[in-house]
Scaffold this active site. Structure first.
Site, PDB file in Angstrom:
ATOM      1  N   LYS A  13       0.826  -1.214   0.000  1.00 41.51           N
ATOM      2  CA  LYS A  13       0.000   0.000   0.000  1.00 41.51           C
ATOM      3  C   LYS A  13       0.861   1.265   0.000  1.00 41.51           C
ATOM      4  O   LYS A  13       0.670   2.157  -0.804  1.00 41.51           O
ATOM      5  CB  LYS A  13      -0.921   0.054   1.243  1.00 41.51           C
ATOM      6  CG  LYS A  13      -1.856  -1.129   1.395  1.00 41.51           C
ATOM      7  CD  LYS A  13      -2.755  -0.976   2.613  1.00 41.51           C
ATOM      8  CE  LYS A  13      -2.030  -0.976   3.942  1.00 41.51           C
ATOM      9  NZ  LYS A  13      -1.353  -2.263   4.260  1.00 41.51           N
ATOM     10  N   ARG A  88      -9.914   0.948   8.085  1.00 38.24           N
ATOM     11  CA  ARG A  88      -9.521  -0.423   8.420  1.00 38.24           C
ATOM     12  C   ARG A  88     -10.628  -1.177   9.134  1.00 38.24           C
ATOM     13  O   ARG A  88     -10.434  -2.337   9.509  1.00 38.24           O
ATOM     14  CB  ARG A  88      -8.320  -0.372   9.355  1.00 38.24           C
ATOM     15  CG  ARG A  88      -6.987  -0.724   8.739  1.00 38.24           C
ATOM     16  CD  ARG A  88      -5.954  -0.489   9.827  1.00 38.24           C
ATOM     17  NE  ARG A  88      -4.726  -1.174   9.659  1.00 38.24           N
ATOM     18  CZ  ARG A  88      -3.632  -0.669   9.070  1.00 38.24           C
ATOM     19  NH1 ARG A  88      -3.678   0.501   8.525  1.00 38.24           N
ATOM     20  NH2 ARG A  88      -2.539  -1.365   9.037  1.00 38.24           N
ATOM     21  N   ARG A 127      11.370  -5.456   5.334  1.00 42.13           N
ATOM     22  CA  ARG A 127      11.121  -4.033   5.035  1.00 42.13           C
ATOM     23  C   ARG A 127      12.060  -3.106   5.799  1.00 42.13           C
ATOM     24  O   ARG A 127      12.314  -3.301   6.972  1.00 42.13           O
ATOM     25  CB  ARG A 127       9.669  -3.708   5.416  1.00 42.13           C
ATOM     26  CG  ARG A 127       9.357  -2.224   5.487  1.00 42.13           C
ATOM     27  CD  ARG A 127       7.894  -1.933   5.370  1.00 42.13           C
ATOM     28  NE  ARG A 127       7.087  -2.424   6.481  1.00 42.13           N
ATOM     29  CZ  ARG A 127       5.753  -2.361   6.491  1.00 42.13           C
ATOM     30  NH1 ARG A 127       5.102  -1.878   5.450  1.00 42.13           N
ATOM     31  NH2 ARG A 127       5.088  -2.812   7.531  1.00 42.13           N
ATOM     32  N   ARG A 161      10.705  -0.710  11.408  1.00 40.49           N
ATOM     33  CA  ARG A 161       9.617  -0.539  12.361  1.00 40.49           C
ATOM     34  C   ARG A 161       9.673  -1.610  13.444  1.00 40.49           C
ATOM     35  O   ARG A 161       9.890  -2.779  13.134  1.00 40.49           O
ATOM     36  CB  ARG A 161       8.275  -0.615  11.627  1.00 40.49           C
ATOM     37  CG  ARG A 161       7.927   0.690  10.942  1.00 40.49           C
ATOM     38  CD  ARG A 161       6.782   0.557  10.012  1.00 40.49           C
ATOM     39  NE  ARG A 161       5.629  -0.143  10.574  1.00 40.49           N
ATOM     40  CZ  ARG A 161       4.510  -0.374   9.907  1.00 40.49           C
ATOM     41  NH1 ARG A 161       4.390   0.051   8.661  1.00 40.49           N
ATOM     42  NH2 ARG A 161       3.514  -1.013  10.470  1.00 40.49           N
ATOM     43  N   ARG A 172      -0.990  -8.913  13.487  1.00 37.83           N
ATOM     44  CA  ARG A 172      -1.561  -7.912  12.563  1.00 37.83           C
ATOM     45  C   ARG A 172      -2.380  -8.590  11.468  1.00 37.83           C
ATOM     46  O   ARG A 172      -3.408  -8.070  11.028  1.00 37.83           O
ATOM     47  CB  ARG A 172      -0.450  -7.051  11.972  1.00 37.83           C
ATOM     48  CG  ARG A 172       0.005  -5.980  12.979  1.00 37.83           C
ATOM     49  CD  ARG A 172       1.415  -5.497  12.724  1.00 37.83           C
ATOM     50  NE  ARG A 172       1.597  -4.831  11.454  1.00 37.83           N
ATOM     51  CZ  ARG A 172       2.785  -4.652  10.866  1.00 37.83           C
ATOM     52  NH1 ARG A 172       3.886  -5.091  11.442  1.00 37.83           N
ATOM     53  NH2 ARG A 172       2.863  -4.036   9.719  1.00 37.83           N
TER      54      ARG A 172
HETATM   55  P1  ADP Z   1       2.158  -1.829   3.280  1.00 41.58           P
HETATM   56  O1  ADP Z   1       2.188  -0.311   3.250  1.00 41.58           O
HETATM   57  O2  ADP Z   1       0.960  -2.393   2.599  1.00 41.58           O
HETATM   58  O3  ADP Z   1       2.352  -2.387   4.651  1.00 41.58           O
HETATM   59  P2  ADP Z   1       4.774  -1.633   1.903  1.00 41.58           P
HETATM   60  O4  ADP Z   1       4.484  -0.780   0.734  1.00 41.58           O
HETATM   61  O5  ADP Z   1       5.515  -1.021   3.037  1.00 41.58           O
HETATM   62  O6  ADP Z   1       3.403  -2.318   2.425  1.00 41.58           O
HETATM   63  O7  ADP Z   1       5.556  -2.930   1.386  1.00 41.58           O
HETATM   64  C1  ADP Z   1       6.028  -3.910   2.298  1.00 41.58           C
HETATM   65  C2  ADP Z   1       7.436  -4.353   1.893  1.00 41.58           C
HETATM   66  O8  ADP Z   1       7.373  -5.105   0.683  1.00 41.58           O
HETATM   67  C3  ADP Z   1       8.401  -3.198   1.631  1.00 41.58           C
HETATM   68  O9  ADP Z   1       9.688  -3.615   2.051  1.00 41.58           O
HETATM   69  C4  ADP Z   1       8.345  -3.020   0.108  1.00 41.58           C
HETATM   70  O10 ADP Z   1       9.578  -2.529  -0.408  1.00 41.58           O
HETATM   71  C5  ADP Z   1       8.070  -4.431  -0.376  1.00 41.58           C
HETATM   72  N1  ADP Z   1       7.141  -4.496  -1.525  1.00 41.58           N
HETATM   73  C6  ADP Z   1       6.111  -3.678  -1.834  1.00 41.58           C
HETATM   74  N2  ADP Z   1       5.460  -4.092  -2.938  1.00 41.58           N
HETATM   75  C7  ADP Z   1       6.092  -5.225  -3.346  1.00 41.58           C
HETATM   76  C8  ADP Z   1       5.899  -6.139  -4.448  1.00 41.58           C
HETATM   77  N3  ADP Z   1       4.901  -5.977  -5.335  1.00 41.58           N
HETATM   78  N4  ADP Z   1       6.749  -7.188  -4.554  1.00 41.58           N
HETATM   79  C9  ADP Z   1       7.753  -7.368  -3.647  1.00 41.58           C
HETATM   80  N5  ADP Z   1       7.982  -6.549  -2.590  1.00 41.58           N
HETATM   81  C10 ADP Z   1       7.174  -5.483  -2.446  1.00 41.58           C
HETATM   82  P1  ADP Z   2       0.794  -1.805   7.731  1.00 43.34           P
HETATM   83  O1  ADP Z   2       2.072  -1.532   7.057  1.00 43.34           O
HETATM   84  O2  ADP Z   2       0.750  -3.031   8.570  1.00 43.34           O
HETATM   85  O3  ADP Z   2      -0.391  -1.774   6.866  1.00 43.34           O
HETATM   86  P2  ADP Z   2       0.359   0.774   9.092  1.00 43.34           P
HETATM   87  O4  ADP Z   2       1.593   1.586   9.082  1.00 43.34           O
HETATM   88  O5  ADP Z   2      -0.736   1.140   8.179  1.00 43.34           O
HETATM   89  O6  ADP Z   2       0.756  -0.753   8.918  1.00 43.34           O
HETATM   90  O7  ADP Z   2      -0.229   0.717  10.576  1.00 43.34           O
HETATM   91  C1  ADP Z   2       0.596   0.420  11.694  1.00 43.34           C
HETATM   92  C2  ADP Z   2      -0.270   0.338  12.945  1.00 43.34           C
HETATM   93  O8  ADP Z   2      -0.923   1.594  13.160  1.00 43.34           O
HETATM   94  C3  ADP Z   2      -1.404  -0.693  12.897  1.00 43.34           C
HETATM   95  O9  ADP Z   2      -0.963  -1.981  13.293  1.00 43.34           O
HETATM   96  C4  ADP Z   2      -2.385  -0.088  13.914  1.00 43.34           C
HETATM   97  O10 ADP Z   2      -1.957  -0.311  15.250  1.00 43.34           O
HETATM   98  C5  ADP Z   2      -2.262   1.406  13.638  1.00 43.34           C
HETATM   99  N1  ADP Z   2      -3.191   1.890  12.593  1.00 43.34           N
HETATM  100  C6  ADP Z   2      -2.860   2.433  11.384  1.00 43.34           C
HETATM  101  N2  ADP Z   2      -3.956   2.780  10.692  1.00 43.34           N
HETATM  102  C7  ADP Z   2      -5.022   2.459  11.470  1.00 43.34           C
HETATM  103  C8  ADP Z   2      -6.431   2.551  11.304  1.00 43.34           C
HETATM  104  N3  ADP Z   2      -6.985   3.058  10.180  1.00 43.34           N
HETATM  105  N4  ADP Z   2      -7.222   2.109  12.316  1.00 43.34           N
HETATM  106  C9  ADP Z   2      -6.697   1.612  13.456  1.00 43.34           C
HETATM  107  N5  ADP Z   2      -5.385   1.466  13.671  1.00 43.34           N
HETATM  108  C10 ADP Z   2      -4.530   1.901  12.689  1.00 43.34           C
END
Ligand code: ADP
Ligand code: ADP
Ligand code: ZN
Length: 216
Positions: A13, A88, A127, A161, A172
């Protein structure tokens, strides 16, 4: 254009929202980033959410809804925004629809990035992020062109993180399945939902999203 990018932790995302924001002149609004900033600054909200974030639970709907409601009023959001990690829960989605309506705004699309659980643990435990500009990287799938140097800003400092441990990722993912997956039904009932295959590489997922948006 106002979008939601939706999917499990590690789906990509943040990676996709960041590229899309840059390409289309939109603002990326990540509730995770906002909450981590609040924790780091030890604000009142930061103190309230710290424990939930560390253990991979969701923070309360009221807190994230309040953050987003205030943020979309800021002038930089007038040209459009990408919500990354919000909503979420169904309650958050309902609140979002209501608050946008009250501000004379609407959601143009919800992009679901679909990835099976087995792939997500490896995505998250590999990551890391540039400490200076926030660019996201991965040990295997997205290494900087030059080891140890951010492609975007040249910084040599990176962060990981605390909640990206294997144990917290598993909780999660449980939270995602129980509390966030019901949103798929919520949005599937509308014409706004587009699903892409997030198991493909970063460039391919990007192409799928561009196609989905161009077809709107
Ligand atoms: P999210 O925001 O949904 O938690 P991230 O964008 O941070 O996910 O991506 C999670 C990890 O996977 C990061 O280290 C990113 O560089 C990597 N990543 C993102 N998209 C892809 C993909 N399509 N294929 C492989 N690795 C990816
Ligand atoms: P991910 O990469 O797992 O998608 P985020 O960075 O979006 O993680 O979120 C990290 C943490 O922040 C979540 O595990 C939760 O504790 C909190 N969080 C983020 N967005 C929300 C939301 N929309 N509602 C509730 N908790 C949230
Ligand atoms: Zn950087």
């Amino acid at each position: 254009m106002n979008l939601v990018v939706f999917g499990p932790p590690g789906a990509g995302k943040g990676t996709q929202a960041r590229m899309l924001a840059e390409a289309r002149g939109l603002v990326q609004l990540s509730t995770g980033d906002m909450l981590r900033a609040a924790v780091a600054a030890e604000t009142e909200i930061g103190k309230q959410v710290k424990e939930a974030m560390e253990t991979g639970q969701l923070v309360s709907d009221d807190i994230v809804i309040g953050l987003i409601s205030d943020r979309v009023d800021e002038p930089d959001c007038a040209n459009g925004f990408i919500l990354d990690g919000f909503p979420r829960t169904v309650a958050q989605a309902e609140a979002l629809d209501a608050l946008l309506k009250g501000k004379d705004k609407a959601l143009d699309a919800v992009i679901e990035i679909k990835v099976d659980d087995e792939l997500l643990v490896g995505r998250i435990t590999g990551r890391f992020t540039c400490a200076k500009c926030g660019e996201g990287y991965h040990e295997i799938f997205r290494r900087p062109e030059q080891d140890g140097v951010c492609d975007k800003c040249g910084s040599t400092e990176f962060t990981r993180r605390e909640d990206d441990s294997e144990e917290t990722v598993r909780s999660r993912l449980k939270v995602y399945h129980s509390q966030t997956v019901p949103l798929i039904d919520y949005y599937s009932g509308t014409s706004r939902m587009r699903t892409v295959d997030g198991s493909q590489d970063i460039a391919d997922v990007r192409r799928q999203i561009e196609e989905a948006l161009n077809g709107l």
